[in-house]
Every structure is written in structure tokens, then in C-alpha cells.
Design a protein around this motif. Structure first.
Motif, PDB file in Angstrom:
ATOM      1  N   ILE A 284      13.182   5.644  13.413  1.00 41.48           N
ATOM      2  CA  ILE A 284      12.168   4.788  12.791  1.00 41.48           C
ATOM      3  C   ILE A 284      10.881   5.566  12.540  1.00 41.48           C
ATOM      4  O   ILE A 284      10.253   5.442  11.474  1.00 41.48           O
ATOM      5  N   GLU A 285      10.474   6.399  13.489  1.00 41.58           N
ATOM      6  CA  GLU A 285       9.253   7.179  13.309  1.00 41.58           C
ATOM      7  C   GLU A 285       9.379   8.139  12.130  1.00 41.58           C
ATOM      8  O   GLU A 285       8.420   8.348  11.381  1.00 41.58           O
ATOM      9  N   ARG A 286      10.562   8.733  11.959  1.00 39.45           N
ATOM     10  CA  ARG A 286      10.758   9.624  10.805  1.00 39.45           C
ATOM     11  C   ARG A 286      10.621   8.843   9.496  1.00 39.45           C
ATOM     12  O   ARG A 286      10.006   9.317   8.539  1.00 39.45           O
ATOM     13  N   ILE A 287      11.201   7.659   9.462  1.00 35.54           N
ATOM     14  CA  ILE A 287      11.140   6.848   8.239  1.00 35.54           C
ATOM     15  C   ILE A 287       9.711   6.377   7.978  1.00 35.54           C
ATOM     16  O   ILE A 287       9.264   6.328   6.822  1.00 35.54           O
ATOM     17  N   LYS A 288       8.987   6.056   9.027  1.00 35.18           N
ATOM     18  CA  LYS A 288       7.591   5.649   8.861  1.00 35.18           C
ATOM     19  C   LYS A 288       6.790   6.712   8.117  1.00 35.18           C
ATOM     20  O   LYS A 288       5.861   6.396   7.368  1.00 35.18           O
ATOM     21  N   GLY A 289       7.153   7.981   8.332  1.00 34.24           N
ATOM     22  CA  GLY A 289       6.442   9.062   7.654  1.00 34.24           C
ATOM     23  C   GLY A 289       6.542   8.980   6.151  1.00 34.24           C
ATOM     24  O   GLY A 289       5.642   9.437   5.427  1.00 34.24           O
ATOM     25  N   LEU A 290       7.618   8.374   5.647  1.00 33.16           N
ATOM     26  CA  LEU A 290       7.790   8.220   4.199  1.00 33.16           C
ATOM     27  C   LEU A 290       6.871   7.151   3.623  1.00 33.16           C
ATOM     28  O   LEU A 290       6.673   7.093   2.408  1.00 33.16           O
ATOM     29  N   LEU A 291       6.342   6.305   4.491  1.00 33.73           N
ATOM     30  CA  LEU A 291       5.542   5.165   4.039  1.00 33.73           C
ATOM     31  C   LEU A 291       4.050   5.435   4.045  1.00 33.73           C
ATOM     32  O   LEU A 291       3.266   4.609   3.582  1.00 33.73           O
ATOM     33  N   LYS A 292       3.647   6.585   4.568  1.00 41.74           N
ATOM     34  CA  LYS A 292       2.220   6.878   4.661  1.00 41.74           C
ATOM     35  C   LYS A 292       1.623   7.105   3.281  1.00 41.74           C
ATOM     36  O   LYS A 292       2.132   7.904   2.502  1.00 41.74           O
ATOM     37  N   LYS A 293       0.569   6.416   2.987  1.00 46.53           N
ATOM     38  CA  LYS A 293      -0.078   6.561   1.684  1.00 46.53           C
ATOM     39  C   LYS A 293      -0.585   7.993   1.518  1.00 46.53           C
ATOM     40  O   LYS A 293      -1.363   8.500   2.317  1.00 46.53           O
ATOM     41  N   GLY A 294      -0.140   8.647   0.447  1.00 52.82           N
ATOM     42  CA  GLY A 294      -0.523  10.039   0.219  1.00 52.82           C
ATOM     43  C   GLY A 294       0.129  11.013   1.163  1.00 52.82           C
ATOM     44  O   GLY A 294      -0.259  12.182   1.209  1.00 52.82           O
ATOM     45  N   GLY A 295       1.131  10.565   1.914  1.00 53.16           N
ATOM     46  CA  GLY A 295       1.700  11.403   2.961  1.00 53.16           C
ATOM     47  C   GLY A 295       2.989  12.095   2.615  1.00 53.16           C
ATOM     48  O   GLY A 295       3.581  12.762   3.456  1.00 53.16           O
ATOM     49  N   VAL A 296       3.474  11.937   1.367  1.00 53.77           N
ATOM     50  CA  VAL A 296       4.713  12.587   0.959  1.00 53.77           C
ATOM     51  C   VAL A 296       4.473  13.340  -0.340  1.00 53.77           C
ATOM     52  O   VAL A 296       3.948  12.775  -1.313  1.00 53.77           O
ATOM     53  N   ARG A 297       4.868  14.603  -0.366  1.00 49.91           N
ATOM     54  CA  ARG A 297       4.723  15.426  -1.571  1.00 49.91           C
ATOM     55  C   ARG A 297       6.017  16.176  -1.835  1.00 49.91           C
ATOM     56  O   ARG A 297       6.826  16.372  -0.929  1.00 49.91           O
ATOM     57  N   GLU A 298       6.197  16.604  -3.061  1.00 50.84           N
ATOM     58  CA  GLU A 298       7.301  17.486  -3.386  1.00 50.84           C
ATOM     59  C   GLU A 298       6.821  18.928  -3.269  1.00 50.84           C
ATOM     60  O   GLU A 298       5.633  19.211  -3.478  1.00 50.84           O
ATOM     61  N   GLU A 299       7.728  19.832  -2.927  1.00 49.22           N
ATOM     62  CA  GLU A 299       7.386  21.244  -2.745  1.00 49.22           C
ATOM     63  C   GLU A 299       6.704  21.783  -4.007  1.00 49.22           C
ATOM     64  O   GLU A 299       7.257  21.702  -5.105  1.00 49.22           O
ATOM     65  N   GLY A 300       5.511  22.318  -3.841  1.00 51.09           N
ATOM     66  CA  GLY A 300       4.783  22.886  -4.962  1.00 51.09           C
ATOM     67  C   GLY A 300       4.287  21.874  -5.961  1.00 51.09           C
ATOM     68  O   GLY A 300       3.809  22.240  -7.036  1.00 51.09           O
ATOM     69  N   GLY A 301       4.388  20.598  -5.622  1.00 49.13           N
ATOM     70  CA  GLY A 301       3.996  19.557  -6.571  1.00 49.13           C
ATOM     71  C   GLY A 301       3.056  18.550  -5.970  1.00 49.13           C
ATOM     72  O   GLY A 301       2.430  18.781  -4.931  1.00 49.13           O
ATOM     73  N   GLY A 302       2.980  17.424  -6.635  1.00 46.03           N
ATOM     74  CA  GLY A 302       2.032  16.404  -6.225  1.00 46.03           C
ATOM     75  C   GLY A 302       2.653  15.338  -5.357  1.00 46.03           C
ATOM     76  O   GLY A 302       3.794  15.433  -4.891  1.00 46.03           O
ATOM     77  N   GLU A 303       1.880  14.304  -5.155  1.00 52.39           N
ATOM     78  CA  GLU A 303       2.274  13.179  -4.326  1.00 52.39           C
ATOM     79  C   GLU A 303       3.449  12.437  -4.947  1.00 52.39           C
ATOM     80  O   GLU A 303       3.560  12.330  -6.172  1.00 52.39           O
ATOM     81  N   VAL A 304       4.349  11.957  -4.099  1.00 51.74           N
ATOM     82  CA  VAL A 304       5.482  11.168  -4.576  1.00 51.74           C
ATOM     83  C   VAL A 304       5.497   9.816  -3.875  1.00 51.74           C
ATOM     84  O   VAL A 304       4.913   9.650  -2.794  1.00 51.74           O
ATOM     85  N   GLU A 305       6.160   8.863  -4.502  1.00 53.98           N
ATOM     86  CA  GLU A 305       6.310   7.525  -3.935  1.00 53.98           C
ATOM     87  C   GLU A 305       7.718   7.374  -3.378  1.00 53.98           C
ATOM     88  O   GLU A 305       8.693   7.749  -4.030  1.00 53.98           O
ATOM     89  N   VAL A 306       7.820   6.832  -2.175  1.00 53.31           N
ATOM     90  CA  VAL A 306       9.118   6.545  -1.572  1.00 53.31           C
ATOM     91  C   VAL A 306       9.156   5.061  -1.221  1.00 53.31           C
ATOM     92  O   VAL A 306       8.335   4.582  -0.438  1.00 53.31           O
ATOM     93  N   GLU A 307      10.094   4.339  -1.810  1.00 59.91           N
ATOM     94  CA  GLU A 307      10.294   2.930  -1.457  1.00 59.91           C
ATOM     95  C   GLU A 307      11.380   2.855  -0.403  1.00 59.91           C
ATOM     96  O   GLU A 307      12.467   3.410  -0.575  1.00 59.91           O
ATOM     97  N   VAL A 308      11.082   2.167   0.692  1.00 55.00           N
ATOM     98  CA  VAL A 308      12.033   2.020   1.788  1.00 55.00           C
ATOM     99  C   VAL A 308      12.553   0.585   1.800  1.00 55.00           C
ATOM    100  O   VAL A 308      11.768  -0.367   1.776  1.00 55.00           O
ATOM    101  N   VAL A 309      13.872   0.442   1.826  1.00 56.30           N
ATOM    102  CA  VAL A 309      14.499  -0.885   1.879  1.00 56.30           C
ATOM    103  C   VAL A 309      15.496  -0.900   3.027  1.00 56.30           C
ATOM    104  O   VAL A 309      16.377  -0.045   3.096  1.00 56.30           O
ATOM    105  N   VAL A 310      15.343  -1.859   3.937  1.00 59.73           N
ATOM    106  CA  VAL A 310      16.294  -2.011   5.035  1.00 59.73           C
ATOM    107  C   VAL A 310      17.214  -3.190   4.742  1.00 59.73           C
ATOM    108  O   VAL A 310      16.897  -4.075   3.945  1.00 59.73           O
ATOM    109  N   ALA A 311      18.356  -3.205   5.391  1.00 63.05           N
ATOM    110  CA  ALA A 311      19.449  -4.090   4.982  1.00 63.05           C
ATOM    111  C   ALA A 311      19.130  -5.575   5.098  1.00 63.05           C
ATOM    112  O   ALA A 311      19.643  -6.382   4.312  1.00 63.05           O
TER     113      ALA A 311
END
Length: 329
Positions: A284-311
Motif C-alpha cells: 500500500i505504501e508503494r502504491i501511495k507513492g503514485l498518488l502524490k501530487k507532482g511525485g511521479v515523473r518519467e525518466e528524463g521527462g516531466g510529471e506524469v499522472e497515475v490513476e489508481v483503481v482498486v477492485a
């Protein structure tokens, strides 16, 4: 979902020059009813909520102009409960009311796709509300996480006896189990027999690049049940989807608003709905990292959006009707 907590930046792989993107559509997989006190802390002891068992169609485009590869993640509830064993039936009795129509097969058909056109089924784990009517998918290869086949045959200890699983749940001649993750000797022996390889990806210690082109990653997501896996997929430039299965049963846990509930295990101790609560919390803590605003980027690139959906996110289902097949996320 989004979260503003924390400052650590997660890095996802940069797109290749000819990057493949997949389309993802939600599928109806039935509904079941969950008592809140078994799943989250500080719960109303009398509250019960009827929630979906969300499933997903992932379409991987062909590079040679032929039809796309149709991958289904999870199969929800069976249409016919008589297919469950007695111990399963007892458990299901405590999850009433349930809804079994439309199921995944009906949901696909309503959007113009037959179950026999599905090429791959990835089952997140073997709990009764995720295995569905696997016999509908006569042409599909089934893919499951490491340890799933042992669980199917032998169970997983006193809290997960074999009687809770159907031995014929998966077609034996069309099911591939991903290699062991944590035993190097077994891992190397298994990988000599399979095209799939685990590798580290950002905060996730073990993922498989399923199509080999960075479009769909199967993520080892330990804690909930032996062999539990999730999916991380690219759907557009700077847009990813994370399908969390049963990493948690209430999205408030991902927001940090609730914790995982503990209750009497019947043997003088405490347990949760997860086989290993500590491992589930790490996932759960690893997945939470995907939800941080401005907290996910692509290598050598800019910010990306990750939508998380649980069952079992009822609110997501209510708000996203247009994302069900033939619509898409």
C-alpha cells in the motif's frame, strides 16, 4: 485518486520513440456486500456496503495491422454460485446481498466483444470474487502470480485451507504461473522455462514487462493473498493507470484516512483480511507513492499522472460510468 503527502519523487520508464499505448476499459464483475469493521479502522460496526468487483479489459494494439491483443484483468463473481465449494458457500453467505449480472462475459458482450475473443486473462488472486466463470474464456492464456498453483492445490495454512479454493478454477493446460520472486535459486531455474523476467521498477521491487514494450507491467503485490498481482499500464503520453486489485478494500486506506482493520483470528490472535498484514502495508505504501501530487515523473521527462483503481471502489464505479466498455479510461 490523488494525494499531497510526502516529497519523494518516483520515476517511471521514459517512453520509447515508437512507444505503444494500451486502452483500458472497466468491466462489470458483479457486486458483494462487505461489513466495514473487517476492512478499515475506526469503522461503524453496523455499516455494510455493497461494492463492485471491478474487472478490466486492456487492449494492446497490433504493430502489423491485425486485431489487438485482448487482455482481461480479473473475472469477478461467478454467475452460478453452485460452482463454489461448501466452505466458500459459507463465506459467501456472509457477503450477501450479491449481484452476479452483468458479469464480465455479459459486460464484454454488451460492448461488442465475445469472451472467446479474449487472448489473455490475468487473475489478480484466487479469492472467490475475482475468479469468475473462467470456462467462458476458451481461447485465453491464463496468467497468475507466483505461488498461486500451490495455493490452489494445497491451500495456504489454517486461515486459507484448500477448501476455500476450487482445484479446477484455472485451465491447467492454458495457465502460466509467473516465476518465484524471492528465491534466487528457484527464480533462475524457473526463468529458464519462461519468457517472463522480474525486474525492479521505481518503488516496486518486482514487475514483469508483459508485452516487452513498456506498455503493461504485471506488478508483484504481496500481502493480500499468495500470488497477488496488480497491473501498471501506459494509456497515453504522461498518463498511466494502476489496477490495484485487493491491495486494499477501501480507497480511504490509500488516502491515509483509514488503516487496515485487525480482528480476532479464532485462534487467540489477531488477523486482517490480508494473509500478511505487514507485507500488505508495504504494498500500500508503494502504491501511495503514485498518488502524490507532482511525485511521479518519467525518466528524463516531466510529471506524469497515475490513476489508481482498486477492485471494490464503489465511488469510482458510480462516478465513471463512461469508462466501462466500450468506453475507456
Amino acid at each position: 485518486m490523488s494525494s499531497d503527502t510526502g516529497a519523494e519523487i518516483l520515476t517511471l520508464p521514459a517512453p520509447s520513440p515508437d512507444q505503444i499505448y494500451v486502452s483500458i476499459s472497466a468491466l462489470e464483475g458483479g457486486h458483494l456486500t462487505l461489513p466495514e469493521y473487517l476492512f478499515v479502522t475506526d469503522a461503524d460496526p453496523n455499516k455494510r456496503s455493497t461494492v463492485p468487483s471491478l474487472c478490466f479489459l486492456i487492449q494492446h494494439p497490433s504493430t502489423n495491422g491485425s486485431k489487438p491483443t485482448n487482455l482481461v484483468f480479473d473475472l469477478g463473481l461467478k454467475r452460478d454460485f453452485s460452482g463454489y465449494r461448501e466452505a466458500q458457500q459459507h463465506h459467501i453467505d456472509q457477503r450477501q446481498p450479491t449481484v452476479v449480472s452483468p458479469d464480465v462475459t455479459e459486460s464484454l458482450k454488451n460492448g461488442g466483444l465475445d469472451a472467446e475473443s479474449v487472448d489473455v486473462v490475468v487473475v489478480s488472486h484466487l479469492h472467490w470474487d475475482h475468479c469468475g466463470t473462467s470456462s467462458d474464456f476458451k481461447n485465453a492464456e491464463f496468467v497468475v502470480g507466483s505461488g498461486t498453483m500451490h495455493l490452489l492445490r494445497h491451500g495456504g495454512g489454517p486461515l486459507y485451507p484448500a477448501e476455500l479454493f476450487n482445484a479446477d478454477e484455472l485451465p491447467p493446460d492454458r495457465t502460466k504461473e509467473l516465476p518465484p520472486v524471492r528465491s534466487e535459486e528457484k527464480k533462475k531455474a524457473y526463468e529458464r522455462q519462461t519468457e517472463h523476467r522480474w525486474k525492479e521498477l521505481s518503488a516496486f521491487p518486482a514487475v514483469v514487462d508483459f508485452f516487452g514494450d513498456g506498455s503493461v507491467y504485471i506488478v508483484d503485490a504481496p500481502g493480500h493473498l499468495f500470488g497477488h498481482v496488480n497491473i501498471l499500464a501506459r494509456i497515453a503520453p504522461q498518463k498511466w493507470i494502476y489496477l490495484g486489485g485487493d491491495c486494499c478494500h477501501d480507497p480511504r486506506i490509500l488516502y491515509g484516512l483509514k488503516g487496515i482493520a485487525l480482528y480476532d483470528d479464532g485462534h487467540g490472535g489477531k488477523r486482517s483480511v490480508h494473509a500478511d498484514t505487514g507485507e500488505a502495508e508495504k504494498t500500500i505504501e508503494r502504491i501511495k507513492g503514485l498518488l502524490k501530487k507532482g511525485g511521479v515523473r518519467e525518466e528524463g521527462g516531466g510529471e506524469v499522472e497515475v490513476e489508481v483503481v482498486v477492485a471494490h471502489d464503489a465511488e469510482w464505479r458510480e462516478k465513471n460510468g463512461t469508462k466501462f466498455w466500450p468506453g475507456h479510461l
